[in-house]
Design a protein around this motif. Structure first.
Motif, PDB file in Angstrom:
ATOM      1  N   SER A   3      -1.053   2.205  -4.633  1.00 38.17           N
ATOM      2  CA  SER A   3      -1.473   3.551  -4.236  1.00 38.17           C
ATOM      3  C   SER A   3      -0.549   4.038  -3.128  1.00 38.17           C
ATOM      4  N   SER A 458      -6.862   1.927   1.355  1.00 35.07           N
ATOM      5  CA  SER A 458      -5.853   1.429   0.425  1.00 35.07           C
ATOM      6  C   SER A 458      -5.641  -0.075   0.612  1.00 35.07           C
ATOM      7  N   ARG A 461      -8.562  -2.049  -0.727  1.00 38.53           N
ATOM      8  CA  ARG A 461      -8.519  -2.093  -2.197  1.00 38.53           C
ATOM      9  C   ARG A 461      -7.509  -3.143  -2.666  1.00 38.53           C
ATOM     10  N   LEU A 466     -13.379  -3.808  -2.732  1.00 36.47           N
ATOM     11  CA  LEU A 466     -13.503  -2.448  -3.252  1.00 36.47           C
ATOM     12  C   LEU A 466     -14.621  -1.663  -2.578  1.00 36.47           C
ATOM     13  N   SER A 469     -13.472  -0.582   0.770  1.00 36.97           N
ATOM     14  CA  SER A 469     -12.500   0.495   0.567  1.00 36.97           C
ATOM     15  C   SER A 469     -13.226   1.817   0.352  1.00 36.97           C
ATOM     16  N   LEU A 470     -14.312   1.768  -0.413  1.00 35.75           N
ATOM     17  CA  LEU A 470     -15.089   2.970  -0.726  1.00 35.75           C
ATOM     18  C   LEU A 470     -15.603   3.637   0.549  1.00 35.75           C
ATOM     19  N   PHE A 506      -7.139   8.747  -5.543  1.00 35.03           N
ATOM     20  CA  PHE A 506      -7.405   7.369  -5.099  1.00 35.03           C
ATOM     21  C   PHE A 506      -8.895   7.050  -5.252  1.00 35.03           C
ATOM     22  N   TYR A 507      -9.731   7.983  -4.813  1.00 33.47           N
ATOM     23  CA  TYR A 507     -11.189   7.795  -4.867  1.00 33.47           C
ATOM     24  C   TYR A 507     -11.650   7.621  -6.319  1.00 33.47           C
ATOM     25  N   ASN A 509      -9.818   6.608  -8.905  1.00 35.84           N
ATOM     26  CA  ASN A 509      -9.317   5.313  -9.400  1.00 35.84           C
ATOM     27  C   ASN A 509     -10.167   4.157  -8.886  1.00 35.84           C
ATOM     28  N   LEU A 510     -10.542   4.238  -7.620  1.00 34.56           N
ATOM     29  CA  LEU A 510     -11.349   3.181  -7.012  1.00 34.56           C
ATOM     30  C   LEU A 510     -12.721   3.093  -7.681  1.00 34.56           C
ATOM     31  N   GLU A 513     -12.428   1.611 -11.081  1.00 38.23           N
ATOM     32  CA  GLU A 513     -12.209   0.170 -10.975  1.00 38.23           C
ATOM     33  C   GLU A 513     -13.538  -0.544 -10.715  1.00 38.23           C
TER      34      GLU A 513
END
Length: 1011
Positions: A3, A458, A461, A466, A469-470, A506-507, A509-510, A513
């Protein structure tokens, strides 16, 4: 997954320079020993008279009057020398020096000061000796020679004390504080300012009190105590105004703008800068003008308006070079380097940064040197030389700490963290991020705080944490959402939102995932909500503003001013298309830029003066559940796409189901979409790439579509392709079984799911207009059109009239690439449509009546359907200048403006059930990240249209005429819904021999309400 990380460049981001925080204070010099002057000496009397005339001009306070004053004093000077009147000669030299100093010509000012100083010493005028020492010190301060400046200022201070001149003692204390501030010795500077302030109050020096309050505010701003800084600036501003100190007023306005900028309130900052700039220009303060121009450039840079920012930086650089301000010249060069850095021209940016580093080291400017080192480090890190980058960051850090620049220190901590991250040392990286974050919060740098939170997200992640990261990305986006709402000008809000799209991607994609790991926890639904939050927000805003009718209650003169500006902009933009002798293309372009800026400032003023805007609550984008409840019905399926660098996603939404699918990367989809579109435009009856594209976009959900209506919310390039022409199933070789999506489905397109919800709110309960159809068609574009009543070539009344017509012809060729031909088939199209409508319910405007006046007339608000059959013009770089071309002449051959721009459309009142743009490329526009295509649809929806039919490419005149006649027959005779009618019309053309290629039937799409 990789990212993008967020760097923080220093000078261009954090160092908005101030001019004359501690401006030299001089009492106006009177003629020395005037009572002793012998009146009989003609030369001396004449010199004194010339001097007084100069004083009168100086007191007028304009750049022109300042230069006039210098002219009188230059005439007085040789006369004083002739009579050996050393005192008056010295005063005149000091006066000329001060004016050149004020005008920013500091080297000239220094020359005169240095001539005056020995004369004052010779005549033992201690007061003016000290004044001259003070002023020489301020010149060296401006030149970056801080130690020399201190030497002169510290000579002046004891003289003022010896004379008991408390006012000038305070001024000298203030100026010494300014030098220590520049040297990074903030506390020492503050001590001097705090000695100066009570002295100024004691002698009731209101002007000086304002200067010191401003200076203390500057210190607190640099220390990150923004509210304290604002408090001091807001005490200084009314004092500046009270004493008529326009230069000081401009300085304080600039400084207040800087605080709001640091707090992330870009619109407020811009408002203050735009108040400061004309003041600085009016008084001829070129250095101050350059500073404010630089700061305005920084705002535009931060909001994503890169080209505009570069223009401002280049103006600032030229002025700094002219006034010999090396320090600020370095700042402007740095900012230009930052633009090239953003544009990916890494080597060019590095050259600028290295040039600036050299300047900052030469003039011993440690804060600037630290910024340059930091910025060079960011370049090397991007080039993959993380260790080299780290070396530069580690040189920058102690310099920032030495001068007490906590903002610069926090940015460097962030960047060191990124370098360690790139070296794979994650824990070290996290340690530096965690040092940067509280500093960012302390100094109120909300942009920087959002960036550091993003970087931590980032890193987490990458570590596989994860859920942690959120938490960080959500905190980052909370800041971004808040900063977005503080921008009033809609175009700036839009451009800012485009700069932060990576956060949303990014959000998404996270979340997707996390959905893979926890498929039953609803992360894909949350990702859909984020996707919705990331798109077409300005469209939601303008629809809300339209519903609130925010211009109601606004001062009539503001509305009149807006109308006048729009007319000027329209005329100039038409003229700009010509590059003929007598007209300077670049000057026209600059005038358009200036007018666009004025219009933007006026938009802000109108909103700030609108009672309804003050009470307006902008709508929140819909969540996944709200989309199911408020948008979708049992006969409709939503297909929403999100294209990303790492991967793309599709969500299928029904009232009872939300399913998500991972698609290939954006680049792969874009390549196929471009090929598909090119094949259609080249008249391919069966676009071969359609099968590959359909395999990606539709095959994952093919078994769920049944025969339901499809609501398509595309992303990026997907907004430019006709989904109706995509094959749902692969045909056999040769394409014999080509069966496009339109065969089984009605298709509606939207920029976002939320937009239909707000559109429904606006039209709910609205009574349909009393009349049925208004058509504007077959305008007159050329001066040799056979419809002119006179046989000869029409007489041009003015060159401007001809210019307008030629400009529009040229713009059509430039933007669309076709000739400026008459659209004869639109006449038959119009007549066939209106043959279906009773005479008392229709309006037909053809030929010379198909003009701009007809289009903006309130009469059109009386019709349920408005049909515009003419050429469309597309301006991809400035979408607000896109529009429709109507008649360019009246019956007598007189040229007239005929361009209906997007800006004009926003000011229409058109509460229509359907607007049809039977013109070229009306559905295409500039693609802005986070907004999608900015097209004419937005203008007509703002004007009140419930749905709009637009085209995706330049359409063929005859096939369009046939399509439109059939389309209206189904709407007007059989009562079909506009969406259903479009599908049936396109199917008929697909089945015909002449029009079966998608090029003929697929360009038109329905946007908006399908019910």
């Amino acid at each position: 997954m990789v990212s993008p990380k967020k760097w923080l460049s220093i000078l261009s981001v954090n160092s908005l320079m101030l001019f004359n925080v501690s401006f030299p204070v001089l009492m106006w010099p009177n003629i020395v020993n005037r009572e002793e002057v012998i009146a009989q000496i003609d030369a001396n009397a004449e010199a004194e008279k010339l001097y007084e005339q100069g004083v009168e001009l100086y007191n007028q306070g304009t750049a022109e009057s300042f230069r006039g004053a210098i002219a009188f004093w230059e005439k007085a000077l040789p006369l004083f020398r002739k009579t050996r009147n050393l005192g008056n000669e010295a005063v005149t030299l000091l006066s000329i020096g001060r004016v050149y100093h004020n005008l920013g010509e500091i080297q000239k000012g220094l020359n005169y000061y240095e001539q005056a100083l020995p004369l004052f010493r010779e005549v033992d005028d201690r007061l003016r000796e000290a004044n001259t020492l003070n002023n020489i010190g301020t010149v060296y301060d401006s030149l970056g020679e801080k130690q020399t400046a201190l030497n002169y200022l510290e000579q002046a201070l004891p003289i003022y004390r010896e004379l008991g001149d408390r006012a000038r003692e305070a001024a000298a204390l203030n100026n010494i504080g300014g030098v220590y501030n520049d040297l990074g010795k903030k506390q020492k500077a503050l001590n001097y300012y705090e000695q100066a302030l009570p002295l100024r109050r004691e002698v009731e020096d209101r002007r000086g009190e304002a200067i010191t309050l401003n200076s203390i505010g500057h210190i607190y701003n640099n220390l990150g105590e923004k509210q304290k800084a604002l408090n001091y600036y807001e005490q200084a501003l009314p004092l500046r105004r009270e004493v008529g100190d326009r230069r000081g007023e401009a300085i304080t306005l600039n400084n207040i703008g800087r605080v709001y900028d640091n707090l992330g309130e870009k619109q407020k900052a811009l408002n203050y800068y735009e108040q400061a700039l004309p003041l600085r220009q009016e008084i001829g303060d070129r250095r101050g003008e350059a500073v404010t121009i630089n700061n305005i450039g920084y705002i535009y840079n931060d909001l994503g308006e890169t080209e505009k920012a570069l223009n401002y930086y280049e103006q600032a650089l030229l002025l700094f070079e002219q006034v010999g301000d090396r320090r600020r010249e370095g700042i402007a060069l740095n900012n230009i380097g930052h633009i090239f850095h953003k544009l990916g021209e890494t080597q060019k940016a590095l050259n600028y940064y290295q040039q600036v580093l050299s300047i900052n080291q030469q003039i011993a400017y440690p804060s600037g040197e630290a910024g340059s080192l930091n910025n060079i480090g960011t370049i090397y890190n991007e080039l993959g030389e993380a260790q080299k980058a780290l070396n530069y960051f580690q040189q920058a850090l102690p310099l920032f700490q030495q001068v007490g620049d906590r903002g610069g220190e926090s940015s460097t901590f962030n960047n060191i963290g990124l370098a360690y991250n790139n070296l794979g040392e994650k824990q070290k990286a996290l340690n530096y991020y965690e040092q940067a974050l509280p500093l960012k919060q302390q100094v109120g740098d909300r942009d920087g705080e959002a960036i550091t939170l993003y970087n931590i997200a980032s890193l987490k992640r990458d570590q596989g944490k994860l859920r942690e990261s959120l938490t960080f990305i959500e905190k980052s986006l909370e800041i971004i959402e808040d900063l977005r709402t503080k921008i009033v000008a809609q175009n700036l809000r839009t451009s800012y939102f485009a700069t932060v799209q990576n956060y949303y991607q990014f959000y998404i994609n996270l979340l997707m995932e996390l959905h893979k790991q926890n498929p039953d926890e609803g992360y894909d639904r949350k990702a859909l909500s984020v996707s919705e939050r990331s798109r077409a927000r300005s469209l939601l805003d303008i629809l809300a503003e339209s519903g609130a009718d925010i211009k109601t209650g606004v001062a009539p003169q503001l509305i009149a001013q807006e109308k006048q500006l729009l007319q000027k902009l329209n005329t100039l933009d038409q003229a700009r298309q010509l590059n003929t002798p007598g007209y300077n293309f670049d000057e026209l372009k600059q005038q358009i830029e200036t007018l666009s800026n004025e219009l933007q400032q006026l938009e802000v003023k109108i909103k700030q003066n609108s009672p309804r805007y003050a009470n307006l609550k902008y709508p929140e984008p819909l969540t996944a559940s709200e989309i199911q409840q408020q948008v979708i019905d049992k006969d409709t399926i939503l297909l929403q796409y999100s294209l990303g660098e790492e991967g793309s996603y599709l969500w299928l939404v029904t009232p009872t189901e939300i399913s998500s699918y991972e698609l290939p990367k954006k680049s792969e989809i874009e390549t196929l979409a471009r090929q598909f579109r090119e094949e259609i435009i080249s008249l391919s009856p069966v676009p071969e790439t359609g099968n590959k594209l359909s395999e990606i976009l539709l095959s994952p959900v093919a078994n769920k579509l049944e025969n339901k209506r499809l609501l398509i919310v595309g992303d990026g390039i997907l907004q430019t392709i006709p989904f109706a022409a995509l094959p749902l199933t692969s045909g056999n070789e040769g394409g014999q079984d080509y069966q496009p999506l339109i065969v089984n489905h009605e298709i509606v397109t939207l920029p976002s799911s939320s937009s239909i919800s707000i559109l429904r709110e606006q039209v709910e309960g609205r009574t349909p207009a009393p009349k049925k159809v208004a058509v504007i068609a077959d305008p007159v574009f050329a001066d040799n059109d056979p419809r002119f009543q006179i046989a000869s070539q029409p007489k041009k009344e003015t060159e401007t009239n001809n210019l307008t017509a030629m400009a529009l012809t040229r713009s059509l060729e430039d933007f669309i690439g076709s000739s400026f031909n008459r659209l004869e088939a639109t006449r038959q199209e119009a007549e066939a449509i209106l043959a279906l409508v009773p005479d008392n319910l229709k309006q037909l405007s053809l030929d010379f009546d198909a003009n701009r006046e007809t289009a903006i007339n309130l009469d059109l608000s009386q019709y349920q359907i408005v049909h515009l059959a003419t050429h469309g013009l597309l301006n991809e770089s400035q979408p607000e200048l896109s529009g429709l071309v109507l008649s360019l002449y009246d019956e007598t051959g007189k040229g007239k403006p005929g361009f209906l721009q997007l800006n004009d459309i926003f000011n229409l009142e058109m509460p229509a059930e359907l607007v049809v743009l039977s013109a070229c490329k009306t559905g295409i526009g500039e693609e802005i990240r986070g907004e999608g295509l900015v097209t004419l649809t937005r203008g007509f929806m703002y004007a009140g249209a419930k749905r709009v039919v637009v085209s995706l490419w330049s359409v063929e005149d005859n096939s369009t005429s046939k399509l439109m006649q059939n389309y209206y027959q189904k709407i007007l005779e059989t009562g079909k819904n506009p969406v259903e009618a479009m599908r049936e019309t396109q199917l008929e053309m697909l089945s015909s021999d002449n029009w079966k290629a998608p090029y003929y039937w697929a360009p038109f799409v329905v946007q908006g309400e399908w019910r």
